[in-house]
Design an enzyme around this catalytic site. Structure first.
Site, mmCIF file in Angstrom:
data_model
loop_
_atom_site.group_PDB
_atom_site.id
_atom_site.type_symbol
_atom_site.label_atom_id
_atom_site.label_comp_id
_atom_site.label_asym_id
_atom_site.label_seq_id
_atom_site.Cartn_x
_atom_site.Cartn_y
_atom_site.Cartn_z
ATOM 1 N NE ARG A 264 -4.192 -1.614 0.112
ATOM 2 C CZ ARG A 264 -4.232 -2.762 -0.556
ATOM 3 N NH1 ARG A 264 -3.183 -3.141 -1.279
ATOM 4 N NH2 ARG A 264 -5.307 -3.534 -0.500
ATOM 5 C CD GLU A 295 -9.270 9.792 -1.914
ATOM 6 O OE1 GLU A 295 -8.750 10.930 -1.947
ATOM 7 O OE2 GLU A 295 -9.644 9.246 -0.865
ATOM 8 C CG HIS A 313 -3.368 -1.850 -6.762
ATOM 9 N ND1 HIS A 313 -3.561 -1.232 -5.564
ATOM 10 C CD2 HIS A 313 -3.287 -3.176 -6.464
ATOM 11 C CE1 HIS A 313 -3.611 -2.116 -4.585
ATOM 12 N NE2 HIS A 313 -3.442 -3.311 -5.116
#
Length: 352
Positions: A264, A295, A313
């Site tokens: 992360r 976001e 990702h």
């Protein structure tokens, strides 16, 4: 035996549905995959919806119909993103399983810290694909591949700038030796690297996994960093690991080392990383994650740096789906029906 209503709110295959229904005749499986897409689109950031929802997907049924499905659910199988108010709308809910491995995915919803049992797919995701990505990130910078785009833009080769490294005999440090970390260690060892690893909890006398020269506790990270040519972050994001890699730890890393993050973004202080790269303390960084990735786009200071490889990702993606979430869910469903403990239950205080 009374019926157990299992509501699936993530898309799944016919084979997955058959596996779940075969666990026990008492199961009533309701497939509502895609039904909540409209709600997700309205409540999650637009960047998240664009990334994870099919184009023009607005969900199915009325709000009342979706509320009725949730109100009848004893068990919910979900993915990511998910409706943020599941707990409030599912009064009978006893257990929620999320297909992804990261517990931090659930921080935004009302399940976090609740009395509902929540399990994750920690350790059974596409771990090999993620480990291959990590090794590819190490190789990308070790062989100087990042220089190729620079030279193409300059229409000329700067031969001496590549400085290729031989990985055999170099040291890799795996931060978070779980399902992903074990695979990273195994592949790194196959390249002839000496592999060190850390994990949050270490049992006394616990031997290192195959391929690892040493396995330490979280406190051993500072001891391993100065001797590591590559550092791969695979741990869970928790309050303890937030900005685990800060200015002090980047300073402790071996000069010319490589950072790879498949966990992360919040585990890394991105300004401290940018500073370490700017002063050439690090050779490069391969980031499949970044702060706020659901976001917005990556911070320009990192994305514009030739010594940073950023991807959206995708480390778990491949042409073969080896994700074991449904098999884990079925094993847990059997245990749930039998009144036995479930695997991978989130400990809210620990954070995963």
């Amino acid at each position: 035996m009374a019926r157990t209503n299992v509501l699936a709110i993530q898309r799944m295959s016919a084979a997955d549905r058959a596996k779940i229904e075969a666990v026990d005749p008492a199961i009533r499986l309701i497939d509502a995959g895609g039904w909540f897409d409209g709600e997700i689109r309205a409540t999650w950031p637009a960047h998240t919806a664009a990334r994870y929802l099919p184009a023009n997907a607005d969900g199915n049924g009325t709000r009342e119909e979706r509320d009725r499905l949730l109100a009848e659910a004893d068990v919910i199988l979900g993915g990511w993103p998910f409706p943020l108010d599941l707990r409030a709308r599912a009064p009978r809910l006893r257990w929620f399983h999320q297909r992804p491995a990261g517990a931090s995915n659930l921080l935004l919803g009302d399940l976090w810290g609740s009395g509902i049992t929540v399990t994750t797919s920690r350790g059974v995701g596409n771990t090999l694909a993620m480990a291959e990505y990590a090794v590819a990130g190490i190789l990308h910078f070790a062989k100087g591949f990042h220089r190729a785009a620079i030279d193409r833009g300059a229409a000329g080769f700067d031969y001496r700038a590549y400085r290729p490294l031989l990985l055999e005999g170099k040291t890799a440090c795996v931060v978070g030796v779980g399902g992903i970390g074990r695979e990273v260690g195994r592949l790194s060892a196959a390249l002839g690297m000496r592999v060190l690893g850390t994990r949050r909890r270490l049992d006394p006398g616990e031997p290192p996994p195959p391929g690892f020269a040493a396995l330490g506790a979280a406190g051993d990270l500072d001891r391993f960093l100065p001797e590591s040519d590559a550092v791969v972050i695979c741990c869970q994001w928790t309050p303890e690991t937030t900005r685990l890699f800060d200015a002090r730890r980047f300073a402790a890393m071996k000069a010319g080392s490589i950072l790879v993050n498949v966990a992360r973004g919040e585990i890394v202080d991105e300004e401290a990383l940018a500073d370490a790269l700017a002063r050439d303390h690090l050779r490069g960084a391969a980031l499949d994650v970044y702060v706020g990735e659901f976001e917005r786009l990556p911070p320009s200071r990192l994305w514009s740096d030739a010594k940073v490889l950023i991807t959206p990702h995708i480390s778990a993606a491949s042409d073969e789906d080896r994700h074991g979430a449904i098999d884990l869910f079925c094993a847990n469903l059997r245990a749930y029906l039998d009144g036995k403990p479930l695997k991978n239950v989130i400990d809210w205080e620990r954070g995963y």
